[in-house]
Design a protein around this motif. Structure first.
Motif, PDB file in Angstrom:
ATOM      1  N   LEU A   1      33.346  20.674  41.201  1.00 44.20           N
ATOM      2  CA  LEU A   1      34.389  21.181  40.315  1.00 44.20           C
ATOM      3  C   LEU A   1      33.823  22.185  39.330  1.00 44.20           C
ATOM      4  CD1 LEU A   1      37.233  21.136  39.103  1.00 44.20           C
ATOM      5  CD2 LEU A   1      36.558  19.126  37.771  1.00 44.20           C
ATOM      6  N   GLY A   2      32.626  21.922  38.815  1.00 45.46           N
ATOM      7  CA  GLY A   2      32.012  22.840  37.854  1.00 45.46           C
ATOM      8  C   GLY A   2      31.713  24.195  38.451  1.00 45.46           C
ATOM      9  N   HIS A   3      31.152  24.231  39.656  1.00 48.17           N
ATOM     10  CA  HIS A   3      30.856  25.519  40.291  1.00 48.17           C
ATOM     11  C   HIS A   3      32.130  26.283  40.614  1.00 48.17           C
ATOM     12  CE1 HIS A   3      26.815  23.628  41.310  1.00 48.17           C
ATOM     13  NE2 HIS A   3      26.505  24.722  40.661  1.00 48.17           N
ATOM     14  N   ALA A   4      33.166  25.578  41.068  1.00 47.68           N
ATOM     15  CA  ALA A   4      34.439  26.245  41.328  1.00 47.68           C
ATOM     16  C   ALA A   4      35.040  26.782  40.039  1.00 47.68           C
ATOM     17  CB  ALA A   4      35.407  25.273  42.005  1.00 47.68           C
ATOM     18  N   TRP A   5      34.933  26.007  38.954  1.00 47.82           N
ATOM     19  CA  TRP A   5      35.428  26.441  37.644  1.00 47.82           C
ATOM     20  C   TRP A   5      34.732  27.724  37.211  1.00 47.82           C
ATOM     21  CZ3 TRP A   5      38.405  23.163  34.055  1.00 47.82           C
ATOM     22  CH2 TRP A   5      38.569  23.736  32.789  1.00 47.82           C
ATOM     23  N   LEU A   6      33.406  27.758  37.297  1.00 48.51           N
ATOM     24  CA  LEU A   6      32.639  28.930  36.875  1.00 48.51           C
ATOM     25  C   LEU A   6      32.910  30.129  37.771  1.00 48.51           C
ATOM     26  CD1 LEU A   6      29.255  27.185  36.013  1.00 48.51           C
ATOM     27  CD2 LEU A   6      30.895  28.146  34.402  1.00 48.51           C
ATOM     28  N   PHE A   7      33.178  29.887  39.051  1.00 46.95           N
ATOM     29  CA  PHE A   7      33.516  30.981  39.961  1.00 46.95           C
ATOM     30  C   PHE A   7      34.812  31.650  39.524  1.00 46.95           C
ATOM     31  CE2 PHE A   7      35.365  32.842  43.741  1.00 46.95           C
ATOM     32  CZ  PHE A   7      34.295  33.446  44.366  1.00 46.95           C
ATOM     33  N   VAL A   8      35.807  30.859  39.180  1.00 51.43           N
ATOM     34  CA  VAL A   8      37.094  31.420  38.729  1.00 51.43           C
ATOM     35  C   VAL A   8      36.912  32.164  37.410  1.00 51.43           C
ATOM     36  CG1 VAL A   8      39.424  30.829  37.960  1.00 51.43           C
ATOM     37  CG2 VAL A   8      38.432  29.675  39.944  1.00 51.43           C
ATOM     38  N   ILE A   9      36.141  31.595  36.486  1.00 46.91           N
ATOM     39  CA  ILE A   9      35.902  32.253  35.195  1.00 46.91           C
ATOM     40  C   ILE A   9      35.197  33.590  35.397  1.00 46.91           C
ATOM     41  CG2 ILE A   9      34.650  32.073  33.023  1.00 46.91           C
ATOM     42  CD1 ILE A   9      37.166  30.389  33.146  1.00 46.91           C
ATOM     43  N   ALA A  10      34.229  33.647  36.314  1.00 41.69           N
ATOM     44  CA  ALA A  10      33.547  34.913  36.591  1.00 41.69           C
ATOM     45  C   ALA A  10      34.528  35.954  37.124  1.00 41.69           C
ATOM     46  CB  ALA A  10      32.404  34.689  37.579  1.00 41.69           C
ATOM     47  N   CYS A  11      35.468  35.530  37.956  1.00 38.03           N
ATOM     48  CA  CYS A  11      36.496  36.465  38.456  1.00 38.03           C
ATOM     49  C   CYS A  11      37.353  37.006  37.312  1.00 38.03           C
ATOM     50  CB  CYS A  11      37.373  35.774  39.484  1.00 38.03           C
ATOM     51  SG  CYS A  11      36.545  35.348  41.034  1.00 38.03           S
ATOM     52  N   VAL A  12      37.717  36.141  36.375  1.00 37.16           N
ATOM     53  CA  VAL A  12      38.521  36.576  35.230  1.00 37.16           C
ATOM     54  C   VAL A  12      37.728  37.538  34.357  1.00 37.16           C
ATOM     55  CG1 VAL A  12      39.778  35.814  33.188  1.00 37.16           C
ATOM     56  CG2 VAL A  12      39.882  34.456  35.285  1.00 37.16           C
ATOM     57  N   PHE A  13      36.461  37.226  34.111  1.00 38.17           N
ATOM     58  CA  PHE A  13      35.603  38.134  33.342  1.00 38.17           C
ATOM     59  C   PHE A  13      35.514  39.502  34.017  1.00 38.17           C
ATOM     60  CE2 PHE A  13      33.082  34.483  31.252  1.00 38.17           C
ATOM     61  CZ  PHE A  13      33.814  34.613  30.082  1.00 38.17           C
ATOM     62  N   LEU A  14      35.396  39.495  35.334  1.00 33.59           N
ATOM     63  CA  LEU A  14      35.284  40.753  36.070  1.00 33.59           C
ATOM     64  C   LEU A  14      36.543  41.597  35.911  1.00 33.59           C
ATOM     65  CD1 LEU A  14      33.300  42.221  37.948  1.00 33.59           C
ATOM     66  CD2 LEU A  14      34.446  41.140  39.883  1.00 33.59           C
ATOM     67  N   LEU A  15      37.708  40.978  36.010  1.00 32.07           N
ATOM     68  CA  LEU A  15      38.956  41.709  35.781  1.00 32.07           C
ATOM     69  C   LEU A  15      39.023  42.250  34.361  1.00 32.07           C
ATOM     70  CD1 LEU A  15      41.523  39.397  37.632  1.00 32.07           C
ATOM     71  CD2 LEU A  15      40.656  41.621  38.384  1.00 32.07           C
TER      72      LEU A  15
END
Length: 441
Positions: free
Chosen positions: A62-76
């Motif tokens: 869950l933590g890695h999936a959470w950080l993956f989504v956050i990285a996508c938001v940061f990129l946008l």
């Protein structure tokens, strides 16, 4: 910390709660709730629960999936930053003197934690890898292998080996303190020199120390060091040679600064890009020469060079050597290669567009290039927030910087052909000086 504060301890969850309250109290704009600053703070703080889930082994997926989504938001967020033309000045809810007191207090707590706590496993493995590469000799042919490095951290590259040679008796915790000190001093100089406000630099440095991701990885100098060098490259962005040396050293530390090089070369343009590339080549020659100086013969030098280059490149391979998003979610692992392809297409696009760019664009694109690596990095991808947090803070706090850009300098021949009249020369010099002051103030 027992000898300083007996019976005192603070786990990661407690630090998150306390830092959350401090960050909101100091930086949140209560009079402008629907502001870009508040949105950025929410994004920064939203990454901390993912790190907590990763720390709890049972919730790592869950933590890695959470950080993956956050990285996508940061990129946008980085993609849209250059078009956000309205950047009103938003001060902090604490005056400068109070901010300075909080800054030194947090420094004392974090640096004491570095000295008194045991080294993280990744830091110990990175140092062990540096020792391993330094001790390679021609009597052990073929000693470099993927298996030897399969349990290590992200890399034991050339620059870490050089640091090990220079600071052989210096505790790694001191190196971690120096790396963090380089980041916070670089943020302060960015605020003073680029943003024209020392209080902004102090606010960025204090927020960097308060963020949970800094406290969680405070002793991992191998992740902080390249971020510090990239930060100082922005401080010295007016000098292509200096920034080239800094980015070259950063590229010799970890893999991700390599992806910044084409963006920076495009920023400097045709004339200054040559100096920038020459500085990079000079750094590469010096680092390779240092390995040659410590090698017994050509075979030993070859093995050391292959060892330092081979380890960072494992992040590009399909071998997952440590837990991460792509290893935990095996059912989506085939999609990693399309993500990598999309990343390199994005990198090419940022290199050729826009043709006329300023520091605002350079800052957003550099942050996007580093954040994007977290989407396909095999070794704990998404966890290394310290790679891009300094640049993220610059983007969040920066004012309008359209005047900070490079233009083609006047040719010396044009100056030589200027009118010989003294008044004309004086008028031309004053006009040129005024233009330079407007562009580089």
């Amino acid at each position: 910390m027992d000898f300083l504060l007996p019976s005192y301890s603070m786990n990661q969850a407690t630090w998150f709660y306390l830092s959350f309250l401090l960050i909101v109290a100091i930086y949140f704009r209560f009079m402008r709730i629907f502001s870009l600053r508040n949105l950025d703070l929410a994004l920064l703080l939203s990454a901390s629960p993912g790190l907590l889930f990763v720390a709890a082994q049972e919730d790592s997926t869950l933590g890695h999936a959470w950080l993956f989504v956050i990285a996508c938001v940061f990129l946008l967020r980085m993609f849209f930053d250059p078009i956000l033309s309205r950047r009103p000045y938003l001060g902090q809810n604490l005056n400068t003197h109070g901010m300075a007191f909080l800054f030194f207090a947090v420094c004392a707590f974090l640096f004491t934690q570095v000295i008194t706590s045991s080294l993280p496993q990744e830091t110990e493995e990175t140092i062990a890898q540096a020792d391993y590469i330094m001790n390679l000799t021609a009597t052990d042919p073929g000693k470099i292998s993927q298996e030897e490095f399969s349990t290590g951290g992200p890399a034991a590259p050339i620059f870490v080996v050089i640091l090990k040679l220079i600071f052989n008796d210096l505790a790694p915790s001191i190196l971690a303190i120096l790396a963090h000190a380089a980041v916070i001093s670089g943020l302060w100089f960015v605020g003073r020199n680029l943003f024209g406000d020392k209080s902004i630099g102090l606010a960025m440095a204090t927020l960097y120390l308060l963020l949970p991701c800094t406290a969680y990885n405070v002793a991992e100098f191998n992740h902080v060091l390249p971020a510090a060098l990239v930060t100082w490259a922005f401080v010295a962005f007016r000098k292509p040679v200096v920034s080239g040396v800094l980015l070259g050293l950063a590229s010799g530390t970890l893999l991700f600064p390599v992806f910044l090089l084409p963006i920076w070369a495009a920023f400097y343009g045709r004339k200054r890009a040559g100096r920038f590339v020459m500085a990079l080549v000079a750094v590469a020659i010096v680092l390779l020469a240092s390995l040659a100086f410590t090698s017994k013969d050509s075979d030993s030098f070859f093995e050391k060079t292959i060892g330092t280059i081979n380890v960072p490149l494992t992040a590009l391979s399909n071998q997952e050597f440590s837990p991460g998003f792509w290893k935990d979610a095996d059912y989506v692992s085939p999609y990693r290669w399309p993500v990598m392809a999309s990343y390199f297409i994005m990198l090419i696009f940022m290199t050729i567009w826009p043709r006329r760019r300023n520091v605002e664009v350079l800052l957003a694109q550099s942050a996007a290039a580093i954040i994007g690596t977290q989407l396909w990095y095999t070794q704990k991808g998404g966890v290394y927030l310290l790679w891009y947090v300094p640049l993220l803070l610059m983007v969040i706090f920066r004012p309008r910087l359209t005047h900070l850009k490079f233009i083609e300098e006047l040719e010396e021949s044009t100056v030589a052909k200027s009118p010989s009249n003294g008044d004309s020369k004086k008028s031309s010099a004053s006009s040129t000086s005024g233009k330079n002051l407007q562009l580089f103030r």
